[in-house]
Design a protein around this motif. Structure first.
Motif, mmCIF file in Angstrom:
data_model
loop_
_atom_site.group_PDB
_atom_site.id
_atom_site.type_symbol
_atom_site.label_atom_id
_atom_site.label_comp_id
_atom_site.label_asym_id
_atom_site.label_seq_id
_atom_site.Cartn_x
_atom_site.Cartn_y
_atom_site.Cartn_z
ATOM 1 N N GLU A 1 0.846 -1.188 0.000
ATOM 2 C CA GLU A 1 0.000 0.000 0.000
ATOM 3 C C GLU A 1 0.885 1.243 0.000
ATOM 4 O O GLU A 1 2.004 1.209 0.528
ATOM 5 C CB GLU A 1 -0.940 0.015 1.206
ATOM 6 N N PRO A 2 0.420 2.344 -0.588
ATOM 7 C CA PRO A 2 1.254 3.550 -0.650
ATOM 8 C C PRO A 2 1.402 4.206 0.718
ATOM 9 O O PRO A 2 0.458 4.240 1.502
ATOM 10 C CB PRO A 2 0.500 4.461 -1.622
ATOM 11 N N THR A 3 2.574 4.740 0.983
ATOM 12 C CA THR A 3 2.791 5.463 2.243
ATOM 13 C C THR A 3 2.253 6.885 2.146
ATOM 14 O O THR A 3 1.997 7.535 3.157
ATOM 15 C CB THR A 3 4.291 5.525 2.569
ATOM 16 N N VAL A 4 2.092 7.380 0.924
ATOM 17 C CA VAL A 4 1.569 8.723 0.678
ATOM 18 C C VAL A 4 1.033 8.727 -0.749
ATOM 19 O O VAL A 4 1.439 7.895 -1.563
ATOM 20 C CB VAL A 4 2.678 9.799 0.866
ATOM 21 N N LEU A 5 0.103 9.624 -1.056
ATOM 22 C CA LEU A 5 -0.408 9.737 -2.428
ATOM 23 C C LEU A 5 0.357 10.829 -3.174
ATOM 24 O O LEU A 5 0.854 11.774 -2.557
ATOM 25 C CB LEU A 5 -1.906 10.054 -2.412
ATOM 26 N N PRO A 6 0.411 10.736 -4.504
ATOM 27 C CA PRO A 6 1.141 11.767 -5.276
ATOM 28 C C PRO A 6 0.551 13.170 -5.106
ATOM 29 O O PRO A 6 1.272 14.156 -5.138
ATOM 30 C CB PRO A 6 1.007 11.293 -6.730
#
Length: 849
Positions: A163-168
């Motif tokens: 899962e992403p740690t942050v979104l773009p």
């Protein structure tokens, strides 16, 4: 215990280590608190999201519920997020998704909900099995390029997925939507802002990294709440922007309306952010029943799909402005938002000011652009490598085909191609997998063209990676596209309260035309609106006031000027011109009583325009002259009125049985004329009246003759070309030269100003006029007539004058008002006076008393 009992005890486990329980509790609690801070309660400064919000959006992307796809059941989405990324209760996921769909919770909702997602009244949303949802288009901007290695990934709870740690995050979401959360030992509460303003501020920061917070505030003026309302006062906003902490006061938007039956109402159309409307109305009703708020007869919620509308019916003797102030004081029509800008920076909580939040977002976007460009460069180079192999093969087509045909298996063919033509394994494999149709001449041209385009792209991507300026231009360009697509107007307006004089710098000091009607309705209109419309004859008045109302005062003032409002009971109130409600030339305006806290029995006597109260030289050399009905005159330095108070102050002590009649602003060198009902007037220089304290009662200005005598008016002569106009109660009047009135000492009986007879009746008005002025006469029967002063010729002082208006039997003049015309003044009523010439016989009487 006996020694033999030890044999029955279990053997000590040598893996158990005794520790101090205090140390264990301390360590465990710190671990727990850090978990709450990082993994639950605080947002990341880069995308402005907490883990649960990020997981919901990423899970919906996984599920394919994009803005242009069909809705899916909320239960399906919640199940997806729970099963893959968020191992907590389903209510936490559903509640998060619901809030992201509520237009009154988020300034720019990220989820498009279908079904019952709750209400501003605090109603619960329907169960997740009934509702449906999909991503909003703006949410997809938060997820854009996530598959281009732009952000880091981490294992999910069971290490089965990433899962992403942050979104773009193309959008500065932390500022735009705000957030709130309670962690352990700290909390965050960040207000939402307007997307257009935030992007303008971010672009300004990119163009000048040394920009100050004050300069940023020229772009981002204040928070912008989804429920609109009014930000009352600016100090809290300034503090929040500069330090990350501040208290922002919000007020509901309210207007005053009058029903067809004449009943006054307060209509609330917008309420403060995070206020439960139903609960607020319920608590207000309780306060009304407990007599803590008076003046309200009924309260109703008339909100519908077209918007919010809360109606407060007022009692007959209520003053709307006072009732509204009490509602602000005691109910949630006024509430505050405590700003606490705490967010995670590199995994650690920090309190951030406005510039820091923007700075961290720009850094994040810069990193995203670098990683995205590097990913696209790698992909382009891979493709160029394969195309290069194709071109080599097409250049040696016959040999390649021959080699492949002679090879026993693909592996031998691949090795042969690599050795003979110097191809890589990837190129050789691509050639073997190439379809035969690619061997045609047209396909060859396509491959050649694609190769050339990809080489150009590679050069461009390398240039981006080598030049930070280009990367910053890309960020600005993408932000500009976001603003173009999703930007909108502010919903929350800003009201600079009386305490916040520094905020006045943000209000342009424009010229305004102040219009006050006879009935006490006031408005300000940009002078441009008047000057673009010439005075084209005498038609119907522009102001949409009552049929028996008219414009009594009309003057030009700057937005930063003060208006001193004097009442009959001797009080004075202050209002800055910019605090007067703005209206068009045709608007009725707002009742002055609704702008100031005036007593119900009191009434407005005069409004004085003062340029400034801050200039020592100005306030020390200008004076307020007041005259009462019983002939008392008082002169006070303007300095005494240079400290405004919201509830007004005493301007003069009025003796019993007396009342304030006329007020003028003078420069200390004017001539004063006071006229009496008996037809006499006293003329003296202003220097005869010494300046007194603010609460003094004054001195005798004129001696009255008989119990029935009283003062009808005072004029301060400040125009060289001015004449004195007098009007009697039976409709007679005249214009005389001021030089005809010899100068005497104040306190005298005066000289004759009009030959009073049974025919003329008593004197009712005295005015200082010039040719460009107009005269408005109101009869007791309600008839109003407006005439030009230029139509009255100058006559002798002691004459009877001419008939100004023909009165019906038993009728008399009630009041007379002078209207000073300005360029493009409101058009006067069409009432040419036929009487001016019909009864112009002058009857001389030169006896002076």
């Amino acid at each position: 215990m006996a020694d033999g009992d030890n044999e029955n005890l279990p053997l000590r486990d040598h893996n158990i280590i005794p520790i101090n329980i205090e140390d264990e509790m301390r360590g465990a609690y710190i671990d727990y608190s850090m978990s709450v801070i990082i993994s639950r309660a605080l947002p990341d400064v880069r995308d402005g999201l907490k883990p649960v919000h990020r997981r919901v959006l990423y899970g919906m992307l996984d599920l394919g519920v994009l803005h242009n796809k069909a809705y899916k059941k909320s239960a399906r989405i919640v199940g997806e997020v729970l099963g893959k990324y968020h191992p907590h209760g389903d209510s936490s996921v559903y509640d998060t998704m619901v809030r992201m769909a509520q237009e009154w919770s988020l300034r720019y909702p990220l989820v498009d909900g279908q079904g019952n997602f709750g209400s501003v009244d605090g109603d619960s949303p329907a169960a997740m099995r009934y509702t449906e949802a999909r991503l909003k288009r703006i949410a997809e901007e938060m997820l854009a390029d996530i598959n281009k290695d732009t952000v880091d990934y981490q294992p999910n709870f069971d290490d089965s997925l990433k899962e992403p740690t942050v979104l773009p995050a193309k959008i500065p979401n932390l500022l735009v939507n705000g957030t709130s959360g309670i962690a352990v030992g700290m909390a965050t509460n960040m207000p939402p802002h307007n997307l257009t303003e935030v992007i303008n501020g971010t672009i300004a920061y990119i163009e000048n990294k040394d920009i100050t917070i004050e300069e940023l505030m020229q772009h981002i003026s204040a928070p912008d709440f989804p429920t609109g309302a009014t930000i009352y006062g600016y100090n809290g906003v300034k503090s929040a922007f500069e330090t990350g902490r501040g208290r922002i006061v919000m007020r509901a938007k309210a207007v005053f309306e009058t029903t067809n039956t004449g009943r006054e109402q307060i209509i609330v159309t917008e309420i403060p952010y995070q206020v439960n409307k139903a609960s607020m109305i319920e608590k207000t009703a309780a306060l009304i029943n407990d007599k803590k708020i008076e003046g309200i007869s009924d309260i109703r919620d008339e909100s519908d799909r077209d918007g919010m509308r809360i109606v407060y019916d007022l009692k007959k003797d209520s003053i709307p402005n006072i009732v509204l102030n009490n509602l602000y004081k005691y109910t949630q029509l006024q509430s505050s938002f405590g700003v606490n800008n705490v967010a995670l920076v590199k995994g650690r909580p920090h309190t951030l000011n406005l510039k820091e939040i923007i700075g961290y977002f720009v850094d994040h976007r810069h990193e995203v652009i670098v990683r995205r460009t590097q990913y696209e460069l790698n992909e382009a180079e891979k493709r160029a490598h394969i195309l290069q192999g194709y071109l080599i093969a097409l250049d040696n087509l016959d040999e390649v085909i021959s080699l492949i045909r002679q090879s026993r298996d693909p592996e031998i063919a691949k090795t042969g191609l690599m050795e003979k033509f110097g191809l890589s394994e990837i190129q050789a494999k691509a050639i073997l997998e190439m379809r035969l149709q690619r061997l045609t001449g047209l396909e060859r041209e396509k491959i050649q063209k694609e190769y050339e385009e990809i080489m150009e792209l590679i050069e461009h991507l390398k240039a981006i990676l080598a030049d930070e300026g280009m990367r910053m231009d890309i960020i600005k360009e993408e932000l500009g596209e976001i603003k173009e697509r999703y930007g909108d107007e502010r919903r929350s307006n800003i009201e600079y309260s009386a305490e916040d004089f520094s905020a006045e710098d943000m209000i342009p000091d424009e010229e305004m035309v102040i219009t006050i009607s006879h009935e006490g309705y006031i408005k300000r209109t940009p002078s441009v609106e008047f000057k673009t419309q010439g005075r084209g004859g005498r038609g119907s008045k522009g102001a949409g006031s009552k049929t028996d109302d008219f414009t009594e005062h009309l003057f030009i003032a700057s937005n930063h000027n003060y208006l001193l409002i004097f009442t009959e009971f001797g009080k004075v109130f202050w209002k800055k011109v910019w605090e007067i409600p703005e209206g068009t030339k045709a608007a009725k305006g707002r009742a002055i009583q609704n702008l100031i806290n005036i007593e119900s029995e009191d009434s407005i006597r005069a409004v004085i325009n003062v340029k400034t109260l801050g200039d020592e030289d100005y306030v020390n050399n200008n004076f307020i002259i007041m005259c009462t009905q019983n002939g008392v005159i008082k002169k006070t330095s303007l300095k005494a009125y240079s400290r405004p108070r919201q509830n007004g102050i005493n301007a003069i002590t009025i003796r019993e049985g007396d009342k304030l009649l006329d007020i003028s602003l003078t420069n200390g060198d004017n001539h004063i004329i006071i006229a009496k009902k008996s037809g006499k007037a006293v003329h003296f220089h202003e220097s005869d009246v010494r300046p007194m304290g603010r609460t003094a009662a004054g001195v005798k200005g004129v001696t009255l003759e008989g119990a029935d005598d009283c003062v009808v008016g005072m004029v301060c002569v400040n125009r060289e070309e001015a004449n004195l106009l007098v009007v009697s109660e039976n409709g007679y009047g005249k214009r005389s030269s001021i030089e005809d009135y010899r100068i005497t000492k104040r306190g005298g009986k005066g000289v004759k100003t009009l030959n009073i007879t049974d025919k003329t009746g008593k004197l009712v008005a005295i005015k200082e006029v010039v040719d460009s002025d107009d005269l408005m006469i109101i009869n007791k029967s309600g008839i109003t007539i407006r005439m030009a002063i230029s139509g009255l010729r100058v006559m002798g002082r002691a004459t009877q004058g001419v008939r100004l208006i023909k009165l019906g039997e038993g009728d008399s003049i009630s009041s007379v008002e002078k209207i000073e015309n300005i360029e493009g003044d409101e058009e006067a009523e069409s009432e040419e006076n036929p009487e001016n010439a019909s009864d112009s016989n002058e009857t001389s009487d030169n006896n002076e008393n």
